[in-house]
Design a protein around this motif. Structure first.
Motif, PDB file in Angstrom:
ATOM      1  N   UNK A 130       0.840  -1.208   0.000  1.00  0.00           N
ATOM      2  CA  UNK A 130       0.000   0.000   0.000  1.00  0.00           C
ATOM      3  C   UNK A 130       0.869   1.250   0.000  1.00  0.00           C
ATOM      4  N   UNK A 131       1.900   1.246   0.852  1.00  0.00           N
ATOM      5  CA  UNK A 131       2.796   2.397   0.918  1.00  0.00           C
ATOM      6  C   UNK A 131       3.500   2.626  -0.417  1.00  0.00           C
ATOM      7  N   UNK A 132       3.963   1.546  -1.032  1.00  0.00           N
ATOM      8  CA  UNK A 132       4.629   1.674  -2.334  1.00  0.00           C
ATOM      9  C   UNK A 132       3.658   2.190  -3.396  1.00  0.00           C
ATOM     10  N   UNK A 133       2.419   1.714  -3.357  1.00  0.00           N
ATOM     11  CA  UNK A 133       1.407   2.196  -4.307  1.00  0.00           C
ATOM     12  C   UNK A 133       1.128   3.681  -4.111  1.00  0.00           C
ATOM     13  N   UNK A 134       1.023   4.114  -2.844  1.00  0.00           N
ATOM     14  CA  UNK A 134       0.786   5.533  -2.555  1.00  0.00           C
ATOM     15  C   UNK A 134       1.942   6.385  -3.050  1.00  0.00           C
ATOM     16  N   UNK A 135       3.157   5.898  -2.833  1.00  0.00           N
ATOM     17  CA  UNK A 135       4.336   6.633  -3.301  1.00  0.00           C
ATOM     18  C   UNK A 135       4.335   6.703  -4.828  1.00  0.00           C
ATOM     19  N   UNK A 136       4.013   5.587  -5.469  1.00  0.00           N
ATOM     20  CA  UNK A 136       3.985   5.560  -6.934  1.00  0.00           C
ATOM     21  C   UNK A 136       2.901   6.496  -7.471  1.00  0.00           C
ATOM     22  N   UNK A 137       1.736   6.519  -6.807  1.00  0.00           N
ATOM     23  CA  UNK A 137       0.649   7.401  -7.247  1.00  0.00           C
ATOM     24  C   UNK A 137       1.056   8.858  -7.086  1.00  0.00           C
TER      25      UNK A 137
END
Length: 145
Positions: A130-137
């Motif tokens: 989730x954290x990686x997805x938020x950073x990517x977004x």
């Protein structure tokens, strides 16, 4: 990443302590059985000597009666020691059954611990994803402007 804490750790520790206590009790019972077996062997040897004395020597009636009474006393001691050994063997068997039950309980808690650890690791991976997805977004959204 968080630290894994098993919620039943204290119960598992208590179960482990009880298991070790039972193992100690079995060990003490084994020691006592061995001591009684040694004592039994000594009494049997003494009785054989007395019986040999009765058969080989020509004894007066009073001496024979005395030796015969001593022989019957030794026989009673032998029976008493054998009874104690049998009681201890039964007690040992009960403790071994109890130990098997404790080991089963311990195995159940080990399995629960492994399952909980796997769930913990899955949750950690989900949170990390989730954290990686938020950073990517955020990075993707920042590049579009």
């Amino acid at each position: 990443m968080g630290k894994f804490v098993y919620r039943f750790e204290s119960i598992m520790n208590v179960k482990e302590i009880l298991e070790k206590k039972i193992q100690e009790e079995i060990s003490l019972i084994n020691k006592e059985i061995n001591e009684l077996k040694n004592q039994l062997a000594a009494i049997i040897d003494e009785r054989k000597k007395v019986q040999q004395k009765m058969s080989e020597l020509s004894l007066k009636a009073a001496e024979f009666q005395s030796v015969k009474m001593y022989d019957s006393l030794l026989e009673k001691k032998i029976l008493s020691v054998e009874r104690k050994i049998n009681q201890l063997l039964k007690k040992k068997e009960e403790k071994q059954k109890e130990l098997i039950e404790r080991k089963k309980e311990h195995k159940v808690f080990e399995t629960l611990k492994e399952n909980q650890r796997e769930e913990f690791l899955l949750d950690e991976k989900r949170n990390e994803l989730k954290e990686l997805n938020e950073i990517a977004i955020r990075n993707y959204g920042g590049n579009q402007k």
